[in-house]
Design a protein around this motif. Structure first.
Motif, PDB file in Angstrom:
ATOM      1  N   ALA A 222       1.123   9.701   2.256  1.00 21.40           N
ATOM      2  CA  ALA A 222       1.788   8.329   2.291  1.00 21.40           C
ATOM      3  C   ALA A 222       3.083   8.573   1.198  1.00 21.40           C
ATOM      4  O   ALA A 222       3.015   9.318   0.345  1.00 21.40           O
ATOM      5  CB  ALA A 222       0.982   7.356   1.688  1.00 21.40           C
ATOM      6  N   GLU A 223       4.086   7.836   1.609  1.00 19.41           N
ATOM      7  CA  GLU A 223       5.244   7.697   0.638  1.00 19.41           C
ATOM      8  C   GLU A 223       5.319   6.517   0.416  1.00 19.41           C
ATOM      9  O   GLU A 223       5.733   5.395   1.304  1.00 19.41           O
ATOM     10  CB  GLU A 223       6.569   8.192   1.574  1.00 19.41           C
ATOM     11  CG  GLU A 223       7.940   8.140   0.981  1.00 19.41           C
ATOM     12  CD  GLU A 223       7.561   9.352  -0.454  1.00 19.41           C
ATOM     13  OE1 GLU A 223       7.838   8.890  -1.754  1.00 19.41           O
ATOM     14  OE2 GLU A 223       7.155  10.467  -0.158  1.00 19.41           O
ATOM     15  N   PRO A 224       4.827   6.188  -0.913  1.00 18.24           N
ATOM     16  CA  PRO A 224       5.056   4.663  -1.359  1.00 18.24           C
ATOM     17  C   PRO A 224       6.358   4.038  -1.387  1.00 18.24           C
ATOM     18  O   PRO A 224       7.131   4.625  -1.457  1.00 18.24           O
ATOM     19  CB  PRO A 224       4.562   4.897  -2.888  1.00 18.24           C
ATOM     20  CG  PRO A 224       3.809   6.159  -2.891  1.00 18.24           C
ATOM     21  CD  PRO A 224       4.586   6.795  -1.880  1.00 18.24           C
ATOM     22  N   ASP A 225       6.370   2.808  -1.075  1.00 17.02           N
ATOM     23  CA  ASP A 225       7.471   2.048  -0.924  1.00 17.02           C
ATOM     24  C   ASP A 225       7.784   1.618  -2.460  1.00 17.02           C
ATOM     25  O   ASP A 225       7.279   0.632  -3.032  1.00 17.02           O
ATOM     26  CB  ASP A 225       7.379   0.705   0.133  1.00 17.02           C
ATOM     27  CG  ASP A 225       8.760   0.013   0.130  1.00 17.02           C
ATOM     28  OD1 ASP A 225       9.499  -0.287  -0.887  1.00 17.02           O
ATOM     29  OD2 ASP A 225       8.844  -0.823   1.083  1.00 17.02           O
ATOM     30  N   ILE A 226       9.226   2.144  -2.948  1.00 16.38           N
ATOM     31  CA  ILE A 226       9.307   1.976  -4.487  1.00 16.38           C
ATOM     32  C   ILE A 226       9.878   0.576  -4.717  1.00 16.38           C
ATOM     33  O   ILE A 226       9.459  -0.073  -5.778  1.00 16.38           O
ATOM     34  CB  ILE A 226      10.424   3.071  -4.728  1.00 16.38           C
ATOM     35  CG1 ILE A 226       9.965   4.446  -4.774  1.00 16.38           C
ATOM     36  CG2 ILE A 226      10.702   2.937  -6.198  1.00 16.38           C
ATOM     37  CD1 ILE A 226       8.561   4.654  -5.463  1.00 16.38           C
ATOM     38  N   ALA A 227      10.623   0.024  -3.617  1.00 11.61           N
ATOM     39  CA  ALA A 227      11.069  -1.396  -3.936  1.00 11.61           C
ATOM     40  C   ALA A 227       9.664  -2.319  -3.991  1.00 11.61           C
ATOM     41  O   ALA A 227       9.854  -3.373  -4.744  1.00 11.61           O
ATOM     42  CB  ALA A 227      12.118  -1.745  -2.802  1.00 11.61           C
ATOM     43  N   HIS A 228       8.944  -2.115  -2.991  1.00 16.26           N
ATOM     44  CA  HIS A 228       7.539  -2.889  -2.884  1.00 16.26           C
ATOM     45  C   HIS A 228       6.946  -2.733  -4.359  1.00 16.26           C
ATOM     46  O   HIS A 228       6.231  -3.814  -5.049  1.00 16.26           O
ATOM     47  CB  HIS A 228       6.773  -2.754  -1.625  1.00 16.26           C
ATOM     48  CG  HIS A 228       5.839  -3.718  -1.613  1.00 16.26           C
ATOM     49  ND1 HIS A 228       4.332  -3.225  -1.549  1.00 16.26           N
ATOM     50  CD2 HIS A 228       5.708  -4.986  -1.495  1.00 16.26           C
ATOM     51  CE1 HIS A 228       3.670  -4.278  -1.411  1.00 16.26           C
ATOM     52  NE2 HIS A 228       4.422  -5.360  -1.344  1.00 16.26           N
ATOM     53  N   ALA A 229       6.718  -1.458  -4.728  1.00 14.85           N
ATOM     54  CA  ALA A 229       6.092  -1.054  -5.954  1.00 14.85           C
ATOM     55  C   ALA A 229       6.655  -1.968  -7.159  1.00 14.85           C
ATOM     56  O   ALA A 229       6.126  -2.367  -8.005  1.00 14.85           O
ATOM     57  CB  ALA A 229       6.055   0.285  -6.228  1.00 14.85           C
ATOM     58  N   ALA A 230       7.939  -1.922  -7.164  1.00 14.89           N
ATOM     59  CA  ALA A 230       8.714  -2.395  -8.316  1.00 14.89           C
ATOM     60  C   ALA A 230       8.255  -4.047  -8.382  1.00 14.89           C
ATOM     61  O   ALA A 230       8.070  -4.645  -9.181  1.00 14.89           O
ATOM     62  CB  ALA A 230      10.237  -2.525  -8.182  1.00 14.89           C
TER      63      ALA A 230
END
Length: 653
Positions: free
Chosen positions: A594-602
C-alpha cells in the motif's frame, strides 16, 4: 490435517528443482538455488540462462556461504558432490580444485593436490566430501623411500609435518621420530579427523592397539588415550574411526549438518508427554520473538504439554543465542520461524521433525510468497497465519493448508496514565498540554515498509509548524537498531527522517532497545499511536496500543485489518503499488503493497486530535474487541481447535 507417513523433511533440500517444480541445470539443487534467491545473487549468477555461471556460483556457495556458516556443513547433493569431484578442465584433479586454481599460482600435480586437501578444502569445511578418491589415494600413498619403513610416512604426512616448525626436532629418518609424528597427527585428528585418512592403517593400528598413543600422551602430560576412548572422541565430532567416514553424509550420499546430529532417543524420559514443541527466537526482542513466547504461553494455558526450543538462526535482533538448547521428540512441532528460515532449520538443526507433524507460523508482509519461500513451504504440513491477509498471500501458492489462527498480546499490567505521561515527558520534553503522536518500529523491519517518512509528512501537513495559533502537538519516533542497519537504501531513507528532526523541534527520535515495561509506559503515555505502514504481517504495536486504550491511526491494508475497522481506529486510504526490487527483502516482480494517502492521513490526524469524545469512544471499542477476540484464552482456543484432531491420531511411524 491428519498425520500421514512422510519422507524426511530434508528430502526437498537436495532435489534438482527449485521448489516450484522448475528443473535446475545439473548439478544445481534446491538448497543452493534457495540461497541464490535469498541472498539476491540472481543477477550476479544465473546458471539457468548462463551455463558459464554454474561453477562460479558453486565456488561462491562453497566459499562465501560456507564461511558464513561458521564451520557447519553446508548442504551438498550427491550429484553436486560427484560433479565437483569429476576431473576439471586442463590438468586440475577436479572441477572444485579448478574453481579455486587461481588461489594457488605455480602449484601443479602433487603440490596442488596437497594444498587442496590440507588447506583449501578444510578451510571451507569440505574435506569430508570434496577431496576426490584419486587425490586421497595419491596423498595417502607412502612418501618416496618410506614403503619398507616401520611407521612409514605418507606423502600427505611428510608434507604436513614439514610445514610445522614445532615438529622439526622429530627426525623422520628414525622410527621413533616417525612414530611420534604419527601420534602427533592422531592427536590433531581429534579436532580435524580428516587427517586420519592419510595415516597408513598399520600405523593407526599400532598407535592405538600397540600402546604408542597412550605412551605419547602420557609423556606429553595429557590423559592416557584408549582405543575405545579415542573412537568415542571422534564420534563426538562426527567421524567414524573404523569406517574412516564422516557422519555428515546421508544414506543417499547427500551432505549436510543435520546428518551429524542423531535424533534424540524415543525413550519415555526424553519425549513422553510432549504435545507441542515450540521452536523460535524466544529470547529475541523482535515481533517474531514476541509471537513465539505468546504461542508457548497460550498453548500451555490451553492445557497442552509444551517444550520450548530457543532457536533464532539468522535473526539479527538482540537477545540470547539459545546455546545449550535441548531438543525433544514431540507430537507436533510449531516452527515460529519465517518461511525463508525453514530450509536452514532442515539443513542445520537436529532432525526432530522428520515423521512428525510440522506447522510453520511465519509472518510475511507482501501479497504473495517470495521466490526463496517455495522450498520452505514444502517442508511443513500446515501454515498458521495471524490474519486473513496471510491466507490470501500464501494459500494460492501453497500445497499445504493455510489456516488463520490469530495472535494475542502480552498480558499487560495496569499502567496509570499519570506515571506513563511523566516517563514520556522525560523522553521527549512534552508538556502537559502537548498532544503526542507515537510511531514505533524496529529499524531491522525496513523503513520503506514501516514508512515513518509518511508519518512525518502527514504530521507536518496536519499541523504546520509555522501556523499561527497551531495546537501544541508532538511526534515521537521510537525505534531500535538504527546504528546496525548498513543498507544504503535504508540510509537514504533515514536522511529524510534526519532532515525532519533538524527542522522541527516538535519531533523527537528515540533509538534504543528498552525494557518491555518502559515501552508500554511510552505507549500508554502517548495520546495516539500511528502506523502508516505499507504492509504488516500482524502489527503488535497497534494491537498493544488498543489493549492499553490508546487511539490508533493506521493504513487500512494488510494483516492489521484483522482487528482494525472504522469503529475501532482511524483508517487511512491507500492505493496499491508494485514493490520495487530495492524497496524490501526478497521482492519478486508483481508483488504489491500500500501507498498511504498522505493528505487523507493528515486529515485523519486532525480529526483524531480534534474530537476527544470520539477518541475515547473508538479507543474503548477497540480495547473491548481486542480483549474479547484476541485474548490469550480466545486465541489459545483457536490453537486447540486446530491441534486437537492431530493429537487424536497415533504418532507417525
Amino acid at each position: 490435517l491428519a498425520p500421514r507417513p512422510a519422507p524426511p523433511v530434508q528430502t526437498p533440500l537436495f532435489a534438482p528443482e527449485d521448489g516450484t517444480g522448475r528443473a535446475l541445470p545439473a548439478p544445481l539443487f534446491a538448497y543452493a538455488e534457495f540461497l541464490r534467491l535469498r541472498d539476491r545473487l540472481d543477477s550476479r549468477f544465473d546458471p539457468s540462462r548462463r551455463p558459464g555461471d554454474l561453477l562460479p556460483f558453486l565456488r561462491h556457495y562453497l566459499d562465501d556461504y560456507g564461511s558464513a556458516r561458521a564451520g557447519r556443513r553446508i548442504p551438498l547433493s550427491a550429484q553436486a558432490i560427484d560433479w565437483l569431484n569429476a576431473p576439471g578442465d586442463g590438468e586440475t584433479p577436479s572441477r572444485a580444485i579448478g574453481a579455486f586454481r587461481d588461489e594457488a599460482p605455480g602449484l601443479e600435480g602433487a603440490a596442488l593436490a596437497y594444498w587442496w586437501a590440507a588447506h583449501r578444502a578444510p578451510g571451507m569445511g569440505c574435506e569430508d566430501c570434496l577431496v576426490p578418491g584419486d587425490v586421497l589415494a595419491s596423498l595417502a600413498a607412502p612418501a618416496p623411500g618410506q614403503g619398507e619403513n616401520d611407521w612409514p610416512l605418507s606423502v600427505f604426512m611428510s608434507r604436513f609435518c614439514a610445514e610445522m616448525p614445532e615438529l622439526a626436532a622429530l627426525d623422520p629418518a628414525r622410527p621413533e621420530g616417525r612414530r611420534d609424528l604419527t601420534c602427533t597427527l592422531m592427536v590433531l585428528a581429534l579436532s580435524r579427523p580428516d587427517l586420519l585418512r592419510y595415516i597408513p592403517e598399520t600405523s593407526r593400528t599400532a598407535a592405538l592397539e600397540g600402546g604408542a598413543m597412550a605412551g605419547f600422551c602420557r609423556d606429553m602430560g595429557g590423559p592416557e588415550i584408549t582405543p575405545a576412548g579415542y573412537a568415542r572422541a571422534l564420534a563426538r565430532v562426527g567421524f567414524d574411526l573404523h569406517g574412516l567416514s564422516f557422519a555428515c553424509r546421508t544414506a543417499e550420499g547427500h551432505r549436510a549438518e543435520f546428518a551429524r546430529h542423531r535424533p534424540p532417543a524415543e525413550a519415555p524420559e526424553a519425549g513422553a508427554g510432549i504435545d507441542v514443541q515450540v521452536i523460535g527466537p524466544f529470547a529475541r526482542t523482535s515481533g517474531l520473538g514476541q509471537a513465539t513466547r505468546l504461542s508457548a504461553r497460550m498453548l500451555e494455558e490451553a492445557g497442552f504439554a509444551v517444550h520450548r526450543v530457543d532457536c533464532a538462526l539468522d535473526d539479527p535482533s538482540s537477545g540470547d543465542g539459545g546455546q545449550g538448547t535441548v531438543w525433544r521428540p514431540a507430537r507436533v512441532n510449531l516452527w515460529h520461524l519465517n518461511v525463508e528460515a525453514l530450509p536452514l532449520a532442515a539443513a542445520y538443526l537436529p532432525d526432530v521433525f522428520s515423521g512428525r507433524t510440522n506447522i510453520a507460523y511465519p509472518f510475511w508482509e507482501l501479497d504473495s510468497p517470495a521466490a526463496c519461500h517455495f522450498l520452505g513451504l514444502q517442508m511443513v504440513d500446515a501454515l498458521w497465519v495471524a490474519a486473513p491477509f496471510g491466507v490470501e498471500s500464501f494459500a494460492p501458492h501453497c500445497a499445504c493448508p493455510v489456516q488463520e489462527v490469530g495472535m494475542s498480546y502480552e498480558p499487560l499490567p495496569e499502567i496509570p496514565r499519570g506515571p506513563a505521561r511523566a516517563r514520556l515527558a522525560q523522553r521527549t520534553g512534552a508538556g502537559p498540554e502537548d498532544f503526542t503522536f507515537l510511531v514505533s518500529f524496529d529499524s531491522f523491519s525496513f523503513l520503506g515498509r514501516k514508512n515513518p517518512q509518511g508519518v512525518l509528512a502527514a504530521f507536518e501537513s496536519a499541523f504546520p509548524r509555522d501556523a499561527p495559533d497551531g495546537p501544541p502537538v508532538r511526534l515521537l519516533i521510537k525505534t531500535q537498531n538504527r546504528a546496525r542497519v548498513a543498507d544504503p537504501a535504508q540510509a537514504r531513507m533515514w536522511q529524510a527522517v534526519d532532515a525532519a528532526l533538524a527542522r522541527d523541534p516538535r519531533i523527537t527520535l528515540l533509538d534504543a532497545t528498552l525494557p518491555y515495561d518502559e515501552v508500554l509506559h511510552l505507549l500508554r503515555g502517548a495520546d495516539a499511536y500511528v502506523s502508516l505502514h505499507r504492509a504488516e504481517g500482524w502489527g503488535f504495536g497497534m494491537i498493544e496500543a488498543m489493549n492499553l486504550g490508546v487511539p490508533v491511526l493506521a493504513t487500512a491494508y494488510s494483516a492489521n485489518m484483522a482487528f482494525c475497522s472504522e469503529e475501532t481506529c482511524w483508517l487511512v486510504d491507500y492505493r496499491l503499488t508494485e514493490v520495487g526490487p530495492d524497496d524490501y527483502i526478497f521482492v519478486r516482480p508483481g508483488q504489491h503493497w500500500a501507498e498511504p494517502d498522505i493528505a487523507h492521513a493528515a486529515a485523519q490526524m486532525r480529526a483524531l486530535h480534534a474530537d476527544p469524545l470520539e477518541r475515547a469512544a473508538r479507543a474503548a471499542r477497540a480495547q473491548a474487541r481486542i480483549r474479547r477476540d484476541f485474548s490469550p484464552a480466545a486465541v489459545g482456543a483457536r490453537y486447540a481447535a486446530r491441534l486437537a484432531p492431530l493429537l487424536a491420531h497415533p504418532p507417525r511411524q
